[in-house]
Every structure is written in structure tokens, then in C-alpha cells.
Scaffold this motif. Structure first.
Motif, PDB file in Angstrom:
ATOM      1  N   TYR A   1      51.555 -28.588   0.906  1.00 17.78           N
ATOM      2  CA  TYR A   1      52.260 -27.307   1.005  1.00 17.78           C
ATOM      3  C   TYR A   1      51.844 -26.630   2.303  1.00 17.78           C
ATOM      4  N   GLN A   2      52.565 -25.582   2.678  1.00 15.24           N
ATOM      5  CA  GLN A   2      52.219 -24.779   3.847  1.00 15.24           C
ATOM      6  C   GLN A   2      52.035 -23.329   3.423  1.00 15.24           C
ATOM      7  N   LEU A   3      51.053 -22.681   4.014  1.00 14.20           N
ATOM      8  CA  LEU A   3      50.789 -21.276   3.721  1.00 14.20           C
ATOM      9  C   LEU A   3      51.806 -20.374   4.429  1.00 14.20           C
ATOM     10  N   PRO A   4      52.068 -19.186   3.848  1.00  7.01           N
ATOM     11  CA  PRO A   4      52.904 -18.195   4.532  1.00  7.01           C
ATOM     12  C   PRO A   4      52.244 -17.807   5.860  1.00  7.01           C
ATOM     13  N   PRO A   5      52.980 -17.449   6.857  1.00  6.64           N
ATOM     14  CA  PRO A   5      54.428 -17.234   6.834  1.00  6.64           C
ATOM     15  C   PRO A   5      55.251 -18.505   7.056  1.00  6.64           C
TER      16      PRO A   5
END
Length: 179
Positions: free
Chosen positions: A63-67
Motif C-alpha cells: 500500500y502507499q501512505l497518503p497523500p
């Protein structure tokens, strides 16, 4: 397209509604209007292709963190896989729960995965190809992962892991990363 909610808030299985005749069939695989009508993101900016030669290959959980959090729309175009997501949104009623869906070239099913849900898949057939659309560009600085066997989640994979990258085996326990 037929949208079926999963136990993970905001995640959908998307089945085609083929219109056919003696030649075969036609079906939409994506329609911004239909996605929008279901409250789903329509700002998909990048298409990716993943190919795995070996049955039992496991990729994920990513997964990727925001933003730069990614929404994904995943479809199997050749072979078969078991696609799993984990809800990592603390405000979600399905937080820390996982759900898996079998995607095959034959069932032509797709999986809509909301932002902040880790995604990984297990290859069920040799030479499997996965095509997916995302709403964010890849950002290495925002990339994160969870081990496929993290005991905090207890994911039940459909078979033994025969091939996995060193990177995917070295992610820390999820619980350790949130404290």
C-alpha cells in the motif's frame, strides 16, 4: 457491470454483464459514470501489468501512505489468482480485517480496492497476468507493506508460498508499525 460489496468497506467485486451473439460478446470493463454512481473513484491515472510465471508466487501486501494512497482496480487477464486486501483505515468498521477474491481469466471478475487497503495476491496457475488501474502515481517514499503471514491478520492463503521476494518477506509486523 454488476457491483457487489464485500465485507471490507468501500471494496467491490465487479462482474461483467456481457452482451453476446454467435461471434462472442462485448462488455464494459470500466465506466466512469457507473463507478461514480456507486461512489467510487473515477480519477484513474495509470495502468499496470503484472506477470507471474510460477504457481504459488505471492506478491504483497502493498500500500502507499497518503497523500499518495492508491485506489486499485484489478483484473486477471490470463491464468488465475487469489487477491487479498487488508483494511488499514482506523476509522473503518472493517479495520484490520481481510477479504480475498478469486480472479481468473475465465470469470473475468475485477476487484475494486479502496485507498489504505493493503493488497497482495497468490498465483493459482502458471503464467498468470494481472492488469490494474490506479488513481495515484507510484511514490517510493510512501510505499509500505505487510508480511503475508503477519499473525495480526491470519490470512488464509490457498496454498504454500513457492516464490516471494526478499522485500515482501522483510516487512515488519503491522502492529509494531502503528505504535
Amino acid at each position: 457491470m454488476k457491483f457487489t460489496e464485500t465485507p471490507i468497506r468501500g471494496a467491490y467485486v465487479v462482474d461483467l454483464e456481457p452482451r453476446g451473439d454467435d461471434r462472442g460478446f462485448f462488455a464494459r470493463t470500466y465506466c466512469a459514470r457507473e463507478f461514480g454512481a456507486h461512489g467510487l473513484r473515477t480519477d484513474l491515472v495509470q495502468g499496470n501489468l503484472s506477470f507471474s510465471r510460477v504457481k504459488g508466487t505471492l506478491r504483497g501486501m502493498h500500500y502507499q501512505l497518503p497523500p499518495f494512497g492508491e485506489t486499485k482496480y484489478v483484473r486477471c487477464t490470463r491464468g488465475a489468482l487469489y487477491d487479498v486486501i487488508i483494511d488499514l483505515r482506523p476509522d473503518s468498521p472493517s479495520y484490520m480485517k481481510w477479504h480475498g477474491v478469486e480472479l481468473t481469466a475465465e470469470n473475468r471478475r475485477a476487484f475494486y480496492i479502496p485507498e489504505m487497503c493493503a493488497n497482495g495476491f497468490y498465483i493459482l496457475e502458471e503464467d498468470t497476468e494481472i492488469s490494474y488501474l490506479v488513481n495515484q502515481y507510484y511514490s517510493p517514499d510512501h510505499e509500505r507493506g505487510i508480511r503475508h503471514d503477519d499473525p495480526a491478520f491470519g490470512i488464509q492463503w490457498p496454498g504454500p508460498v513457492n516464490l516471494i521476494s526478499p522485500k515482501d518477506t522483510s516487512w515488519p509486523d503491522y502492529v509494531a508499525t502503528v505504535h
